[in-house]
Scaffold this motif. Structure first.
Motif, PDB file in Angstrom:
ATOM      1  N   PRO A  24     -49.682 -11.656  17.223  1.00 20.39           N
ATOM      2  CA  PRO A  24     -50.082 -12.887  16.521  1.00 20.39           C
ATOM      3  C   PRO A  24     -48.996 -13.380  15.588  1.00 20.39           C
ATOM      4  CG  PRO A  24     -51.846 -11.258  16.461  1.00 20.39           C
ATOM      5  CD  PRO A  24     -50.638 -10.565  17.009  1.00 20.39           C
ATOM      6  N   VAL A  25     -48.931 -14.679  15.422  1.00 23.76           N
ATOM      7  CA  VAL A  25     -47.883 -15.274  14.584  1.00 23.76           C
ATOM      8  C   VAL A  25     -47.931 -14.716  13.174  1.00 23.76           C
ATOM      9  CG1 VAL A  25     -47.034 -17.433  13.594  1.00 23.76           C
ATOM     10  CG2 VAL A  25     -47.852 -17.381  15.959  1.00 23.76           C
ATOM     11  N   GLY A  26     -49.124 -14.553  12.627  1.00 26.88           N
ATOM     12  CA  GLY A  26     -49.246 -14.057  11.263  1.00 26.88           C
ATOM     13  C   GLY A  26     -48.857 -12.611  11.099  1.00 26.88           C
ATOM     14  N   SER A  33     -40.041 -14.622  16.901  1.00 26.77           N
ATOM     15  CA  SER A  33     -39.573 -13.237  16.953  1.00 26.77           C
ATOM     16  C   SER A  33     -38.503 -13.123  18.026  1.00 26.77           C
ATOM     17  CB  SER A  33     -40.722 -12.285  17.274  1.00 26.77           C
ATOM     18  OG  SER A  33     -41.707 -12.322  16.266  1.00 26.77           O
ATOM     19  N   LEU A  34     -37.610 -12.145  17.842  1.00 26.92           N
ATOM     20  CA  LEU A  34     -36.517 -11.921  18.785  1.00 26.92           C
ATOM     21  C   LEU A  34     -36.641 -10.546  19.413  1.00 26.92           C
ATOM     22  CD1 LEU A  34     -33.726 -12.733  20.035  1.00 26.92           C
ATOM     23  CD2 LEU A  34     -32.678 -11.589  18.055  1.00 26.92           C
ATOM     24  N   ALA A 146     -42.508 -18.915  19.025  1.00 26.62           N
ATOM     25  CA  ALA A 146     -41.758 -18.421  20.191  1.00 26.62           C
ATOM     26  C   ALA A 146     -41.494 -16.931  20.073  1.00 26.62           C
ATOM     27  CB  ALA A 146     -40.441 -19.169  20.324  1.00 26.62           C
ATOM     28  N   ARG A 147     -41.564 -16.272  21.220  1.00 26.00           N
ATOM     29  CA  ARG A 147     -41.172 -14.873  21.333  1.00 26.00           C
ATOM     30  C   ARG A 147     -39.953 -14.850  22.253  1.00 26.00           C
ATOM     31  NH1 ARG A 147     -43.623 -15.039  17.564  1.00 26.00           N
ATOM     32  NH2 ARG A 147     -45.702 -14.244  17.068  1.00 26.00           N
ATOM     33  N   ALA A 172     -33.885  -8.446  15.463  1.00 26.11           N
ATOM     34  CA  ALA A 172     -34.743  -8.138  16.612  1.00 26.11           C
ATOM     35  C   ALA A 172     -35.921  -7.269  16.206  1.00 26.11           C
ATOM     36  CB  ALA A 172     -33.936  -7.464  17.701  1.00 26.11           C
ATOM     37  N   SER A 173     -37.103  -7.632  16.676  1.00 21.78           N
ATOM     38  CA  SER A 173     -38.289  -6.802  16.483  1.00 21.78           C
ATOM     39  C   SER A 173     -38.638  -6.020  17.743  1.00 21.78           C
ATOM     40  CB  SER A 173     -39.484  -7.664  16.065  1.00 21.78           C
ATOM     41  OG  SER A 173     -39.719  -8.695  16.998  1.00 21.78           O
ATOM     42  N   LEU A 174     -37.848  -6.209  18.798  1.00 20.48           N
ATOM     43  CA  LEU A 174     -37.992  -5.421  20.024  1.00 20.48           C
ATOM     44  C   LEU A 174     -36.606  -5.115  20.569  1.00 20.48           C
ATOM     45  CD1 LEU A 174     -39.723  -4.308  22.476  1.00 20.48           C
ATOM     46  CD2 LEU A 174     -39.325  -6.549  23.533  1.00 20.48           C
ATOM     47  N   GLU A 175     -36.324  -3.845  20.783  1.00 22.41           N
ATOM     48  CA  GLU A 175     -35.096  -3.407  21.440  1.00 22.41           C
ATOM     49  C   GLU A 175     -35.496  -2.480  22.574  1.00 22.41           C
ATOM     50  OE1 GLU A 175     -31.880  -2.034  18.881  1.00 22.41           O
ATOM     51  OE2 GLU A 175     -32.926  -2.895  17.149  1.00 22.41           O
TER      52      GLU A 175
END
Length: 489
Positions: A24-26, A33-34, A146-147, A172-175
């Motif tokens: 979720p955006v919140g 998010s990247l 956007a994700r 980045a929140s995902l690697e």
């Protein structure tokens, strides 16, 4: 989102991507998010991202080698198809394109996957900085849902996106690194139930998914007796894509500018010259002259640097992609013959080399991977480190090479516990003298400050064990025998 049935395995990767896409955006610090997805070629990254975008109703854009102007035009077309809103004025540059992208996304989390990102950053070096700015305070991404996923196979480029002083570091929140299938998963993917055949096939093609269908047209060996014929009609057949794949893996890396030097380095490692000095002597260069090519190959994830766990300061290098080992050991020196369809003659004269130089070391690597994955069920605790090691034997003026070393996590003011010392043999029956070598090594390590009270002496056999050794293992729980069936169970 449920993983589509057409995707084999990759449950952990899919769960990570799905969680990122639907967060979720919140739940974030605010706005877009990247995510960064990388991995060597042919691992199925694009397949995963296409499926993710389809399941989430997102945008998937695959970049090509093109100028900035053409890339912008192609991106505009993809964005228009997704949003069904015509871009009124052509984007002047990526500043306009990225800002428009973030503004065009609706209120719900929307996946935007940009594949082959290194193609874009090569023609537009400022692109990572532009994305960083738009994700930062005051950027268009702060009010966007956007994700954004950046994906690529050029490991040296993708690794640099988030490293050191790179603009996107910390953003980045995902690697996610998409790895080849592990040995058991690979055997299931190929439909192989015979563990001996599974090891042989894995020693040629590893766990790369694309080699199963796209590169061999779905041709898999039916039985162990079919393996030789399978090698001849696939890996050694100039009419199949697999034939030239090892060469292309090197040629596709932009950081490699002298292929001859890098092939020589890989050939040295493939033939057992896997230390700095050994590689340098093999290719006729000084040791300090091979530091750069070794670093480049490591950055490209084609080789790995593996420290000796029992002798500080000593490292060995290992080729990560089995197909490259197969090429350097079997194909490279016989290339001219293979090109004129003399695969059968070449294989007849190199098959023993394959068993000793390719399968033997590969089987050792599989056993180490097995211990790293399953060590918690084999020993008193799960190993913190698994590798190989060397023990000096002063009395006999020699060194004892330990194929599999499993160490516990270090603890302050306590000696390091050796959970297990292991010997691996592919082509010979393992007997009591192999066990005695491990016992000698264990006894030599005790005065060096290691805790060996509960060390398990493990023997990994591709060709079985003597009856005497099997009887000893029944009565002594500090002797572990691992055969092929257990390796794949």
């Amino acid at each position: 989102m449920d993983k589509p049935s057409r995707i084999f395995g990759r449950a952990r990767e899919w769960d990570g991507l799905a969680a990122f896409a639907t967060r979720p955006v919140g739940a974030t610090a605010g706005g877009a998010s990247l995510g960064v997805v990388s991995g060597r070629r042919r691992q199925g990254k694009s397949f995963l991202l296409q499926a993710l975008a389809e399941a989430a109703g997102g945008l998937y854009f695959a970049a090509t080698e093109a100028t900035e102007a053409e890339s912008l035009r192609l991106f505009t077309e993809a964005l228009t198809r997704h949003t069904r809103e015509v871009v009124r004025a052509p984007f002047r540059d990526w500043n306009d394109a990225i800002a428009h992208l973030f503004h065009s996304v609706g209120d719900r989390p929307t996946i935007v996957a940009i594949d082959e990102f290194p193609f874009l950053s090569k023609s537009s070096p400022a692109l990572p900085s532009i994305i960083q700015r738009e994700l930062g305070p005051g950027g268009s991404g702060r009010t966007s849902s956007a994700r954004l996923v950046l994906c690529g196979s050029a490991m040296s480029v993708m690794g640099g996106l988030l490293a050191g002083q790179a603009p996107l570091r910390g953003r980045a929140s995902l690697e996610l690194i998409v790895q080849p299938f592990r040995h058991r998963e690979s055997a299931e993917f190929w439909g192989i139930t015979d563990p001996r055949l599974a090891v042989l096939v894995h020693a040629v093609v590893g766990g790369t998914p694309a080699y199963r269908n796209e590169f061999t047209q779905g041709d898999a060996p039916d039985t162990i007796e079919d393996f030789d014929a399978w090698v001849i009609r696939t890996a050694l057949n100039p009419q199949t894509p697999l034939f030239r794949e090892a060469r292309y893996l090197l040629a596709e890396e932009a950081a490699i500018r002298d292929p001859a030097l890098y092939h020589s380095v890989l050939a040295a490692i493939a033939t057992g010259h896997n230390t700095n000095g050994g590689i340098a002597n093999f290719i006729g260069r000084k040791t300090d002259h091979i530091t750069h090519p070794l670093n480049v190959l490591e950055d490209c994830a084609l080789i790995s640097r593996e420290p000796d766990l029992l002798r500080s300061g000593r490292v060995r290098y290992r080729i990560v992609e089995p197909l490259i080992t197969f090429y350097e050991s079997i194909m490279r020196n016989r290339w001219a013959e293979l090109e004129i369809h003399r695969a059968e003659q070449v294989w007849t004269t190199t098959r023993q080399t394959f068993l000793t130089q390719v399968v033997g070391p590969h089987f050792e690597a599989l056993c180490r991977a097995f211990v790293l994955e399953s060590g918690g069920s084999l020993f008193a605790e799960h190993p913190a480190e698994v590798g190989s090691g060397t023990v000096n034997d002063p009395a006999n003026r020699t060194q004892i090479e330990i194929d599999v070393v499993a160490l516990s996590a270090p603890q302050a003011n306590s000696p390091r516990r050796i959970l297990s010392l292991g010997e691996v043999k592919w082509g010979e029956v393992i007997g009591h003298h192999h066990l005695q070598r491990l016992a000698t090594a264990r006894d030599l390590l005790r005065p060096k400050g290691y805790d060996t009270d509960d060390t398990v002496l493990a023997l990994y056999g591709g060709n079985g064990f003597t009856a005497e050794l099997e009887a000893a293992a029944v009565t002594d729980d500090r002797i572990l025998l691992v055969d092929l069936s257990r390796l794949y169970s």
